[in-house]
Design a protein around this motif. Structure first.
Motif, PDB file in Angstrom:
ATOM      1  N   PHE A  80       0.834  -1.184   0.000  1.00 44.59           N
ATOM      2  CA  PHE A  80       0.000   0.000   0.000  1.00 44.59           C
ATOM      3  C   PHE A  80       0.878   1.246   0.000  1.00 44.59           C
ATOM      4  N   THR A  81       0.452   2.255  -0.720  1.00 43.78           N
ATOM      5  CA  THR A  81       1.195   3.520  -0.761  1.00 43.78           C
ATOM      6  C   THR A  81       0.227   4.653  -0.432  1.00 43.78           C
ATOM      7  N   GLU A  82       0.752   5.827  -0.338  1.00 46.08           N
ATOM      8  CA  GLU A  82      -0.075   7.011  -0.091  1.00 46.08           C
ATOM      9  C   GLU A  82      -0.588   7.620  -1.392  1.00 46.08           C
ATOM     10  N   ASP A  83      -0.202   7.034  -2.531  1.00 47.66           N
ATOM     11  CA  ASP A  83      -0.640   7.572  -3.826  1.00 47.66           C
ATOM     12  C   ASP A  83      -2.143   7.397  -3.985  1.00 47.66           C
ATOM     13  N   GLU A  84      -2.799   8.392  -4.545  1.00 49.82           N
ATOM     14  CA  GLU A  84      -4.235   8.323  -4.792  1.00 49.82           C
ATOM     15  C   GLU A  84      -4.515   8.423  -6.283  1.00 49.82           C
ATOM     16  N   TYR A  85      -5.333   7.499  -6.759  1.00 46.24           N
ATOM     17  CA  TYR A  85      -5.715   7.496  -8.166  1.00 46.24           C
ATOM     18  C   TYR A  85      -7.239   7.499  -8.235  1.00 46.24           C
ATOM     19  N   GLN A  86      -7.797   6.670  -9.098  1.00 44.05           N
ATOM     20  CA  GLN A  86      -9.249   6.553  -9.169  1.00 44.05           C
ATOM     21  C   GLN A  86      -9.793   5.931  -7.897  1.00 44.05           C
ATOM     22  N   THR A  87     -10.948   6.406  -7.461  1.00 42.20           N
ATOM     23  CA  THR A  87     -11.585   5.752  -6.331  1.00 42.20           C
ATOM     24  C   THR A  87     -12.216   4.444  -6.793  1.00 42.20           C
ATOM     25  N   VAL A  88     -12.325   3.490  -5.875  1.00 39.35           N
ATOM     26  CA  VAL A  88     -12.905   2.185  -6.170  1.00 39.35           C
ATOM     27  C   VAL A  88     -14.291   2.124  -5.549  1.00 39.35           C
ATOM     28  N   GLU A  89     -15.293   1.858  -6.365  1.00 34.95           N
ATOM     29  CA  GLU A  89     -16.663   1.805  -5.872  1.00 34.95           C
ATOM     30  C   GLU A  89     -16.887   0.584  -4.992  1.00 34.95           C
ATOM     31  N   GLY A  90     -16.228  -0.538  -5.342  1.00 40.08           N
ATOM     32  CA  GLY A  90     -16.395  -1.746  -4.549  1.00 40.08           C
ATOM     33  C   GLY A  90     -15.905  -2.946  -5.317  1.00 40.08           C
ATOM     34  N   PHE A  91     -15.991  -4.104  -4.705  1.00 40.37           N
ATOM     35  CA  PHE A  91     -15.584  -5.356  -5.319  1.00 40.37           C
ATOM     36  C   PHE A  91     -16.715  -6.374  -5.180  1.00 40.37           C
ATOM     37  N   GLY A  92     -16.790  -7.288  -6.128  1.00 44.00           N
ATOM     38  CA  GLY A  92     -17.837  -8.286  -6.034  1.00 44.00           C
ATOM     39  C   GLY A  92     -17.760  -9.318  -7.126  1.00 44.00           C
ATOM     40  N   LEU A  93     -18.897  -9.909  -7.438  1.00 46.00           N
ATOM     41  CA  LEU A  93     -18.938 -11.044  -8.346  1.00 46.00           C
ATOM     42  C   LEU A  93     -20.297 -11.109  -9.014  1.00 46.00           C
ATOM     43  N   ALA A  94     -20.423 -12.023  -9.972  1.00 46.08           N
ATOM     44  CA  ALA A  94     -21.690 -12.210 -10.673  1.00 46.08           C
ATOM     45  C   ALA A  94     -22.508 -13.291  -9.987  1.00 46.08           C
ATOM     46  N   VAL A  95     -23.790 -13.041  -9.843  1.00 44.33           N
ATOM     47  CA  VAL A  95     -24.723 -14.049  -9.346  1.00 44.33           C
ATOM     48  C   VAL A  95     -25.637 -14.398 -10.513  1.00 44.33           C
ATOM     49  N   THR A  96     -25.314 -15.507 -11.170  1.00 45.10           N
ATOM     50  CA  THR A  96     -26.071 -15.946 -12.338  1.00 45.10           C
ATOM     51  C   THR A  96     -27.135 -16.954 -11.926  1.00 45.10           C
ATOM     52  N   GLN A  97     -28.030 -17.257 -12.848  1.00 49.44           N
ATOM     53  CA  GLN A  97     -29.054 -18.249 -12.560  1.00 49.44           C
ATOM     54  C   GLN A  97     -28.438 -19.629 -12.325  1.00 49.44           C
ATOM     55  N   ALA A  98     -27.393 -19.954 -13.076  1.00 50.10           N
ATOM     56  CA  ALA A  98     -26.711 -21.238 -12.871  1.00 50.10           C
ATOM     57  C   ALA A  98     -26.096 -21.309 -11.480  1.00 50.10           C
ATOM     58  N   ALA A  99     -25.507 -20.190 -11.030  1.00 45.24           N
ATOM     59  CA  ALA A  99     -24.938 -20.157  -9.688  1.00 45.24           C
ATOM     60  C   ALA A  99     -26.033 -20.368  -8.646  1.00 45.24           C
ATOM     61  N   CYS A 100     -27.167 -19.693  -8.837  1.00 41.17           N
ATOM     62  CA  CYS A 100     -28.271 -19.826  -7.890  1.00 41.17           C
ATOM     63  C   CYS A 100     -28.807 -21.253  -7.870  1.00 41.17           C
ATOM     64  N   TYR A 101     -28.904 -21.868  -9.031  1.00 43.58           N
ATOM     65  CA  TYR A 101     -29.362 -23.259  -9.120  1.00 43.58           C
ATOM     66  C   TYR A 101     -28.483 -24.161  -8.256  1.00 43.58           C
ATOM     67  N   ASN A 102     -27.179 -23.996  -8.387  1.00 44.31           N
ATOM     68  CA  ASN A 102     -26.251 -24.823  -7.625  1.00 44.31           C
ATOM     69  C   ASN A 102     -26.287 -24.494  -6.136  1.00 44.31           C
ATOM     70  N   LEU A 103     -26.389 -23.215  -5.809  1.00 39.11           N
ATOM     71  CA  LEU A 103     -26.452 -22.831  -4.401  1.00 39.11           C
ATOM     72  C   LEU A 103     -27.697 -23.400  -3.728  1.00 39.11           C
ATOM     73  N   LEU A 104     -28.804 -23.428  -4.450  1.00 41.69           N
ATOM     74  CA  LEU A 104     -30.047 -23.943  -3.874  1.00 41.69           C
ATOM     75  C   LEU A 104     -30.037 -25.458  -3.717  1.00 41.69           C
ATOM     76  N   LYS A 105     -29.092 -26.158  -4.345  1.00 43.31           N
ATOM     77  CA  LYS A 105     -28.941 -27.599  -4.145  1.00 43.31           C
ATOM     78  C   LYS A 105     -28.152 -27.916  -2.873  1.00 43.31           C
ATOM     79  N   MET A 106     -27.487 -26.918  -2.321  1.00 49.26           N
ATOM     80  CA  MET A 106     -26.729 -27.125  -1.097  1.00 49.26           C
ATOM     81  C   MET A 106     -27.668 -27.171   0.098  1.00 49.26           C
ATOM     82  N   SER A 107     -27.203 -27.738   1.184  1.00 43.98           N
ATOM     83  CA  SER A 107     -27.974 -27.655   2.420  1.00 43.98           C
ATOM     84  C   SER A 107     -28.027 -26.192   2.850  1.00 43.98           C
ATOM     85  N   GLY A 108     -29.084 -25.815   3.572  1.00 45.17           N
ATOM     86  CA  GLY A 108     -29.234 -24.432   3.978  1.00 45.17           C
ATOM     87  C   GLY A 108     -28.062 -23.928   4.799  1.00 45.17           C
ATOM     88  N   SER A 109     -27.551 -24.757   5.689  1.00 42.19           N
ATOM     89  CA  SER A 109     -26.456 -24.315   6.553  1.00 42.19           C
ATOM     90  C   SER A 109     -25.174 -24.102   5.761  1.00 42.19           C
TER      91      SER A 109
END
Length: 276
Positions: A80-109
């Motif tokens: 990390f440095t003290e240099d400042e450039y563009q601000t970052v809005e955030g980080f994340g990922l895609a939640v696709t229907q295929a991902a949801c299908y697989n997640l819903l096959k998992m146990s709730g816990s």
């Protein structure tokens, strides 16, 4: 309608997706289990990394890359440095229907523990952004939009989104209510398409161009999608005009060169401004 921006092209995001035929069917018939390494040690001063290899010899293993100084750091260290450039809005990922299908096959816990690892600020990575498909995509259970019957008055959120996407988003928002969404369409409704030369109708999910005649209807389509998402409590931060606008070979796709984006932007911008 208060959005961060309308992004013509969305830069790549991490994707949770299926890894085999049948949209991620577990060939063993058993629910997938996230391994628990039992490590309850205090956090190390560094960047947390979760790794899964193709052969599953490493499966969602958490490790830490320690912060270092320029003179001594390895290629994997974080500085990390003290240099400042563009601000970052955030980080994340895609939640696709295929991902949801697989997640819903998992146990709730197991599913809850997995989602906490990704989205919890206190217990996980604290992901703050989600990319969501507006309609279907090449990671959905079928090809569809939110208005497949001709006429924008027929707009409605699709049953497949209600069945797969919404339950996962609901659980994510219980874990982190500050998550924000970026929406991106793979295709406009087919009745809005012309061929690549803008000469005649084009009734195909793959390729085609947006008919200028329907620019206003398609702008309304975006507005209605954002309103439907926000009515359910999902925070839409931004949208893109088209996923991979020059790639019209996907099973769902639309060719949208810069000229089309420019002209459509002149219509969709005022449509957003008219909404509270």
């Amino acid at each position: 309608m208060r959005l961060m921006s309308i992004l013509p092209i969305l830069l790549s995001a991490a994707v949770i997706s299926c890894s085999c035929s049948g949209c991620g069917e577990d060939q063993s018939g058993k629910d997938p289990v996230i391994p628990d390494d039992g490590n309850k040690e205090e956090p190390v001063d560094g960047a947390s990394v979760w790794t899964t290899t193709f052969d599953k010899s490493v499966d969602f293993m958490k490790s830490v890359v320690e912060y270092g100084k320029a003179a001594t750091m390895s290629p994997k260290a974080v500085r990390f440095t003290e240099d400042e450039y563009q601000t970052v809005e955030g980080f994340g990922l895609a939640v696709t229907q295929a991902a949801c299908y697989n997640l819903l096959k998992m146990s709730g816990s197991d599913r809850t523990r997995f989602l906490k690892e990704l989205f919890s600020v206190e217990e996980g990575a604290g992901s703050s952004l989600i990319r969501v498909c507006i309609g279907g995509s090449d990671f959905s259970m079928d090809e569809f939009t939110c208005c497949d019957e001709e006429g924008i008055e027929h707009f409605a959120m699709h049953d497949l989104d209600k069945k797969y996407l919404f339950p996962i988003l609901d659980e994510i928002y219980e874990i982190n209510p500050d998550v924000q969404i970026i929406g991106s369409p793979w295709s406009c409704p087919r009745w809005m398409k012309l061929d690549l030369n803008l000469n005649s109708g084009y009734n195909s999910w793959t390729s085609g161009r947006l008919n200028p005649k329907y620019y206003s209807d398609y702008a309304t389509y975006f507005v209605k999608w954002i309103q439907a998402m926000e009515e359910r409590g999902y925070k839409v931060r931004a949208v893109t005009l088209q996923n991979e606008p020059l790639n019209h070979g996907n099973s769902m796709s639309l060719y949208m060169p810069w000229e089309d984006q420019r002209d459509f932007l002149a219509v969709i911008g005022p449509a957003f401004d008219q909404e509270p």
